[in-house]
Design a protein around this motif. Structure first.
Motif, mmCIF file in Angstrom:
data_model
loop_
_atom_site.group_PDB
_atom_site.id
_atom_site.type_symbol
_atom_site.label_atom_id
_atom_site.label_comp_id
_atom_site.label_asym_id
_atom_site.label_seq_id
_atom_site.Cartn_x
_atom_site.Cartn_y
_atom_site.Cartn_z
ATOM 1 N N LYS A 115 -8.616 5.434 10.928
ATOM 2 C CA LYS A 115 -8.120 6.693 10.361
ATOM 3 C C LYS A 115 -8.194 7.851 11.363
ATOM 4 C CE LYS A 115 -9.232 5.670 5.568
ATOM 5 N NZ LYS A 115 -10.020 6.066 4.407
ATOM 6 N N VAL A 165 -2.621 5.697 13.322
ATOM 7 C CA VAL A 165 -2.136 6.290 12.068
ATOM 8 C C VAL A 165 -0.619 6.438 12.116
ATOM 9 C CG1 VAL A 165 -2.179 8.376 10.627
ATOM 10 C CG2 VAL A 165 -4.302 7.460 11.577
ATOM 11 N N SER A 213 1.898 2.092 8.464
ATOM 12 C CA SER A 213 2.040 2.814 7.197
ATOM 13 C C SER A 213 0.677 2.949 6.516
ATOM 14 C CB SER A 213 3.008 2.069 6.278
ATOM 15 O OG SER A 213 2.415 0.855 5.834
ATOM 16 N N LYS A 214 0.617 3.817 5.543
ATOM 17 C CA LYS A 214 -0.620 3.973 4.775
ATOM 18 C C LYS A 214 -0.966 2.663 4.072
ATOM 19 C CE LYS A 214 -2.843 6.684 1.137
ATOM 20 N NZ LYS A 214 -3.872 5.698 1.037
ATOM 21 N N HIS A 215 0.041 1.979 3.581
ATOM 22 C CA HIS A 215 -0.176 0.689 2.920
ATOM 23 C C HIS A 215 -0.808 -0.314 3.895
ATOM 24 C CE1 HIS A 215 0.420 -2.747 0.305
ATOM 25 N NE2 HIS A 215 1.066 -3.355 1.293
ATOM 26 N N ALA A 266 -2.549 0.405 6.577
ATOM 27 C CA ALA A 266 -3.908 0.876 6.858
ATOM 28 C C ALA A 266 -4.851 0.511 5.719
ATOM 29 C CB ALA A 266 -3.906 2.387 7.094
ATOM 30 N N ASP A 267 -4.365 0.649 4.493
ATOM 31 C CA ASP A 267 -5.179 0.284 3.329
ATOM 32 C C ASP A 267 -5.482 -1.208 3.309
ATOM 33 O OD1 ASP A 267 -5.222 2.926 2.520
ATOM 34 O OD2 ASP A 267 -3.638 2.679 1.016
#
Length: 127
Positions: free
Chosen positions: A69, A75, A79-81, A83-84
């Motif tokens: 993060k 980052v 994508s945020k997905h 990274a999650d």
């Protein structure tokens, strides 16, 4: 054929970085399965190893998740997905290792510790 009785301490699991599927711990498991040796453990060792897996590996996983993060290059690249998903896999590492540890222990014999006297243990250790 002579067989060997083996008792390994928590420090051996830590030194081998909880690698149960390869290396010395895997070799030991194979030797036990073939009957060349008998691996002994006890509830104290089991709890210590589980504690270290949860704490040590959990901490590393959390640090890795947070590092992702904090790196703009990463980052911006995922994508945020994504990274999650990475964070989810990292945070699942302790549970995966606990499962591997339990599988490793299938070939071991747990010795009872209920009848041990702390005074007798220290007396034996220091004398």
């Amino acid at each position: 054929m002579a067989t060997f009785n083996i008792f390994i301490d928590t420090s051996i699991f830590i030194k081998n970085k909880f690698t149960f599927h390869a290396g010395p711990l895997n070799s030991l498991k194979k030797y036990c399965q073939k009957g060349y040796c008998t691996l002994f453990t006890n509830s104290i060792i089991l709890r210590e190893v589980e504690k270290h897996i949860k704490a040590d590996v959990g901490k590393l996983a959390s640090q890795a998740k947070n590092a992702i993060k904090k790196k703009p290059e990463l980052v911006n690249a995922i994508s945020k997905h994504e990274a999650d998903l990475i964070a989810e896999k990292l945070l699942a590492a302790p549970e995966k290792l606990l499962t591997q540890f339990k599988t490793f222990l299938v070939c071991s014999t747990s010795l009872p510790v209920d009848d041990l006297s702390l005074a007798a243990v220290f007396d034996d250790y220091f004398n």
